[in-house]
Design a protein around this motif. Structure first.
Motif, PDB file in Angstrom:
ATOM      1  N   PRO A 110       0.708  -1.161   0.028  1.00  0.00           N
ATOM      2  CA  PRO A 110      -0.051   0.054   0.146  1.00  0.00           C
ATOM      3  C   PRO A 110       0.843   1.153  -0.030  1.00  0.00           C
ATOM      4  N   HIS A 111       0.536   2.383  -0.856  1.00  0.00           N
ATOM      5  CA  HIS A 111       1.160   3.585  -0.851  1.00  0.00           C
ATOM      6  C   HIS A 111       0.446   4.576  -1.670  1.00  0.00           C
ATOM      7  N   ARG A 112       0.740   5.803  -1.576  1.00  0.00           N
ATOM      8  CA  ARG A 112       0.092   6.885  -2.116  1.00  0.00           C
ATOM      9  C   ARG A 112       0.673   7.370  -3.370  1.00  0.00           C
ATOM     10  N   ILE A 113       0.005   7.995  -4.216  1.00  0.00           N
ATOM     11  CA  ILE A 113       0.611   8.598  -5.412  1.00  0.00           C
ATOM     12  C   ILE A 113       0.381  10.414  -5.295  1.00  0.00           C
ATOM     13  N   GLY A 114       1.617  10.839  -5.419  1.00  0.00           N
ATOM     14  CA  GLY A 114       1.549  12.239  -5.222  1.00  0.00           C
ATOM     15  C   GLY A 114       1.185  12.913  -6.262  1.00  0.00           C
ATOM     16  N   GLN A 115       1.007  14.477  -6.327  1.00  0.00           N
ATOM     17  CA  GLN A 115       0.496  15.055  -7.280  1.00  0.00           C
ATOM     18  C   GLN A 115       1.587  15.535  -8.400  1.00  0.00           C
ATOM     19  N   TYR A 116       2.834  15.174  -8.083  1.00  0.00           N
ATOM     20  CA  TYR A 116       3.765  15.444  -9.399  1.00  0.00           C
ATOM     21  C   TYR A 116       3.813  14.290 -10.206  1.00  0.00           C
ATOM     22  N   LEU A 117       3.152  13.168 -10.060  1.00  0.00           N
ATOM     23  CA  LEU A 117       3.128  12.123 -10.942  1.00  0.00           C
ATOM     24  C   LEU A 117       1.797  12.522 -12.089  1.00  0.00           C
ATOM     25  N   ASN A 118       2.249  12.277 -13.300  1.00  0.00           N
ATOM     26  CA  ASN A 118       1.069  12.510 -14.549  1.00  0.00           C
ATOM     27  C   ASN A 118       0.138  11.726 -14.310  1.00  0.00           C
ATOM     28  N   ILE A 119      -1.087  11.848 -13.670  1.00  0.00           N
ATOM     29  CA  ILE A 119      -2.242  10.832 -13.513  1.00  0.00           C
ATOM     30  C   ILE A 119      -3.184  11.636 -14.106  1.00  0.00           C
ATOM     31  N   TYR A 120      -3.314  11.168 -15.586  1.00  0.00           N
ATOM     32  CA  TYR A 120      -4.459  12.168 -16.452  1.00  0.00           C
ATOM     33  C   TYR A 120      -5.554  11.376 -16.896  1.00  0.00           C
ATOM     34  N   ASN A 121      -5.441   9.787 -16.589  1.00  0.00           N
ATOM     35  CA  ASN A 121      -6.583   9.027 -17.289  1.00  0.00           C
ATOM     36  C   ASN A 121      -6.881   7.952 -16.434  1.00  0.00           C
ATOM     37  N   GLU A 122      -8.096   7.301 -16.586  1.00  0.00           N
ATOM     38  CA  GLU A 122      -8.454   6.430 -15.491  1.00  0.00           C
ATOM     39  C   GLU A 122      -7.727   5.061 -15.648  1.00  0.00           C
ATOM     40  N   GLU A 123      -7.163   4.696 -16.904  1.00  0.00           N
ATOM     41  CA  GLU A 123      -6.530   3.511 -16.996  1.00  0.00           C
ATOM     42  C   GLU A 123      -5.333   3.538 -16.005  1.00  0.00           C
ATOM     43  N   THR A 124      -4.579   4.568 -16.032  1.00  0.00           N
ATOM     44  CA  THR A 124      -3.437   5.028 -15.345  1.00  0.00           C
ATOM     45  C   THR A 124      -3.715   4.759 -13.810  1.00  0.00           C
ATOM     46  N   VAL A 125      -4.925   5.317 -13.356  1.00  0.00           N
ATOM     47  CA  VAL A 125      -5.424   5.009 -11.802  1.00  0.00           C
ATOM     48  C   VAL A 125      -5.762   3.577 -11.565  1.00  0.00           C
ATOM     49  N   ARG A 126      -6.249   2.888 -12.523  1.00  0.00           N
ATOM     50  CA  ARG A 126      -6.535   1.485 -12.187  1.00  0.00           C
ATOM     51  C   ARG A 126      -5.138   0.620 -12.264  1.00  0.00           C
ATOM     52  N   HIS A 127      -4.385   0.944 -13.086  1.00  0.00           N
ATOM     53  CA  HIS A 127      -3.079   0.328 -12.979  1.00  0.00           C
ATOM     54  C   HIS A 127      -2.245   0.359 -11.914  1.00  0.00           C
ATOM     55  N   LEU A 128      -2.360   1.902 -11.537  1.00  0.00           N
ATOM     56  CA  LEU A 128      -1.410   1.941 -10.005  1.00  0.00           C
ATOM     57  C   LEU A 128      -2.154   1.495  -9.206  1.00  0.00           C
ATOM     58  N   SER A 129      -3.449   1.360  -9.051  1.00  0.00           N
ATOM     59  CA  SER A 129      -4.187   1.067  -7.836  1.00  0.00           C
ATOM     60  C   SER A 129      -3.892  -0.765  -7.801  1.00  0.00           C
ATOM     61  N   ASN A 130      -3.799  -1.318  -8.830  1.00  0.00           N
ATOM     62  CA  ASN A 130      -3.913  -2.719  -9.066  1.00  0.00           C
ATOM     63  C   ASN A 130      -2.294  -2.919  -8.520  1.00  0.00           C
ATOM     64  N   ASN A 131      -1.480  -2.011  -8.521  1.00  0.00           N
ATOM     65  CA  ASN A 131      -0.036  -2.279  -7.940  1.00  0.00           C
ATOM     66  C   ASN A 131       0.169  -1.721  -6.433  1.00  0.00           C
ATOM     67  N   GLY A 132      -1.056  -1.194  -5.870  1.00  0.00           N
ATOM     68  CA  GLY A 132      -0.817  -1.052  -4.521  1.00  0.00           C
ATOM     69  C   GLY A 132      -1.315   0.287  -4.030  1.00  0.00           C
ATOM     70  N   ALA A 133      -1.615   1.487  -5.042  1.00  0.00           N
ATOM     71  CA  ALA A 133      -1.855   2.776  -4.748  1.00  0.00           C
ATOM     72  C   ALA A 133      -3.217   2.591  -4.088  1.00  0.00           C
ATOM     73  N   THR A 134      -3.359   3.483  -2.826  1.00  0.00           N
ATOM     74  CA  THR A 134      -4.546   3.553  -2.037  1.00  0.00           C
ATOM     75  C   THR A 134      -5.049   5.082  -2.080  1.00  0.00           C
ATOM     76  N   HIS A 135      -4.340   5.905  -2.841  1.00  0.00           N
ATOM     77  CA  HIS A 135      -4.690   7.319  -2.486  1.00  0.00           C
ATOM     78  C   HIS A 135      -3.895   8.034  -3.566  1.00  0.00           C
ATOM     79  N   PHE A 136      -4.583   8.938  -4.286  1.00  0.00           N
ATOM     80  CA  PHE A 136      -4.263   9.773  -5.408  1.00  0.00           C
ATOM     81  C   PHE A 136      -4.277  11.249  -4.951  1.00  0.00           C
ATOM     82  N   CYS A 137      -3.336  12.079  -5.037  1.00  0.00           N
ATOM     83  CA  CYS A 137      -3.228  13.408  -4.989  1.00  0.00           C
ATOM     84  C   CYS A 137      -3.193  13.909  -6.351  1.00  0.00           C
TER      85      CYS A 137
END
Length: 302
Positions: A110-137
Motif C-alpha cells: 500500500p502506498h500513495r501517489i503524489g501530485q507530481y506524477l502525471n495521473i491524467y486518465n482512468e487507466e493509469t489510476v486502475r493500473h497504479l491501484s492494482n499495484n498497491g496505490a490506495t490514494h491519489f493527489c
C-alpha cells in the motif's frame, strides 16, 4: 455544508531554517485541525541533511497530536544521492510517491501517489491501484470534469482522491537550479541561496509584472491557489481530501478557516475574508479547476 473529506497539510516545499521548520510542524501538531501531515524533502536532496535528525521528533509530535503521518518522496531523480534519499524514504510505513522511481520500492505494498506524477486518465489510476496505490493527489491543472472522472475510477478501486486547495502550485521541474543560477552560482555550489526566499523567489516580466516564483529546481505560480466555493462540487465529484500547501503565513489560521468551511460553520466568502485578515497575499488563482488559464480567478458565488 457537511463534508467528510480530510484536511491535509502537504510537505514543506521551501528550504526553511531547521528551527523554523521544526517549530512549524510542532505548531501544526498541537494546533492545526488537519487529519494528515506529509513529511519529507520533495524538491532538493541536498536539503535533507538539514532536517534529518528532527524528523523522528516531528513525526512523533504530529502523531501525538492526532495527525496521520505520510512520508513524501523527492519529485525528481538526477543523481545517486537522489536515489538513496528516495530508497530511504520508501522504507517508512506510509509513503507518497512523487517520482515514478519510487514505485520500484513501493509496488506490491500500500502506498500513495503524489501530485507530481502525471495521473491524467482512468487507466493509469486502475493500473497504479492494482499495484498497491490506495490514494491519489491529483495534478493541480485538472479541470473539474477530469477530476470527477479520475475520482470515479479511483473510487471504483477503493482509493482516495486528494486535491490541493491552497498555496502556490508547482508548474515545472528542472534538472538545473534556476535559484542558484539567478545568484551567479552553480547547482553544486549553490550555498543554499534558496533559504533566502521562504515562499519562493518571485519573478517579473521585462515590463515589471509579477509572473512566476522559483524554488530551487521548481517553478511555482506567483499567485496562491485558493479554492473555497469549489469544495462542495469537488466533494460531490468524489474528492476525499483537501490539501493545504505550507507557506510562511499563519498556516494554523488557514487550516482552522478551511476546517470551519468543511464543517459548515462559515461560508466560502467568510473563508476568503479570514484569509484577507491574515498574512496570506491577496494574489489568488483558481482558473484550472474552472477550465480556464490557471492564473485567473473566478469570484466565489457564496
Amino acid at each position: 455544508m457537511t463534508v467528510t473529506a480530510n484536511l491535509t497539510m502537504g510537505p514543506v516545499l521551501f528550504h526553511w531554517p531547521e528551527q523554523q521548520k521544526r517549530d512549524f510542524w510542532f505548531r501544526i501538531a498541537d494546533e492545526a485541525p488537519v487529519d494528515v501531515a506529509y513529511l519529507g524533502e520533495v524538491v532538493c536532496s541536498k536539503r535533507t541533511p538539514f532536517f534529518d535528525h528532527s524528523l523522528e521528533a516531528v513525526a512523533e509530535r504530529l502523531q501525538r497530536g492526532g495527525k496521520r503521518v505520510v512520508w513524501s518522496t523527492l519529485v525528481e531523480v538526477v543523481n545517486k544521492l537522489d536515489r538513496k534519499v528516495i530508497e530511504s524514504f520508501c522504507g517508512f510505513d506510509e509513503v507518497e510517491a512523487n517520482d515514478v522511481s519510487a514505485l520500484h520500492y513501493l509496488t506490491g505494498r500500500p502506498h500513495r501517489i503524489g501530485q507530481y506524477l502525471n495521473i491524467y486518465n482512468e487507466e493509469t489510476v486502475r493500473h497504479l491501484s492494482n499495484n498497491g496505490a490506495t490514494h491519489f493527489c491529483l495534478p493541480v491543472e485538472l479541470p473539474m470534469p477530469a477530476v470527477a472522472e479520475l475520482a470515479k475510477a479511483a473510487g471504483e478501486t477503493g482509493a482516495g482522491v486528494e486535491v490541493q486547495v491552497f498555496g502556490k502550485v508547482s508548474l515545472a521541474l528542472s534538472a538545473r537550479c534556476y535559484h542558484a543560477r539567478a545568484h551567479n552560482r552553480t547547482k553544486d555550489n549553490c550555498q543554499f541561496v534558496c533559504e533566502k526566499d521562504p515562499d519562493g523567489m518571485d519573478l517579473k516580466t521585462h515590463s515589471g509584472k509579477p509572473f512566476l516564483s522559483v524554488n530551487g529546481i521548481q517553478t511555482l505560480s506567483e499567485k496562491y491557489l485558493t479554492l473555497s466555493s469549489e469544495l462542495p462540487a469537488l466533494e460531490e465529484a468524489g474528492v476525499t481530501a483537501f490539501r493545504l500547501s505550507p507557506h510562511s503565513c499563519d498556516m494554523v489560521q488557514v487550516a482552522s478557516a478551511y476546517r470551519q468551511l468543511l464543517d459548515g460553520e462559515i461560508s466560502a466568502s467568510e473563508l476568503d475574508a479570514i484569509l484577507d485578515q491574515t498574512s496570506v497575499p491577496a494574489q489568488r488563482m483558481n482558473g484550472f479547476v474552472h477550465g480556464k488559464p490557471g492564473f485567473q480567478y473566478v469570484a466565489n458565488q457564496s
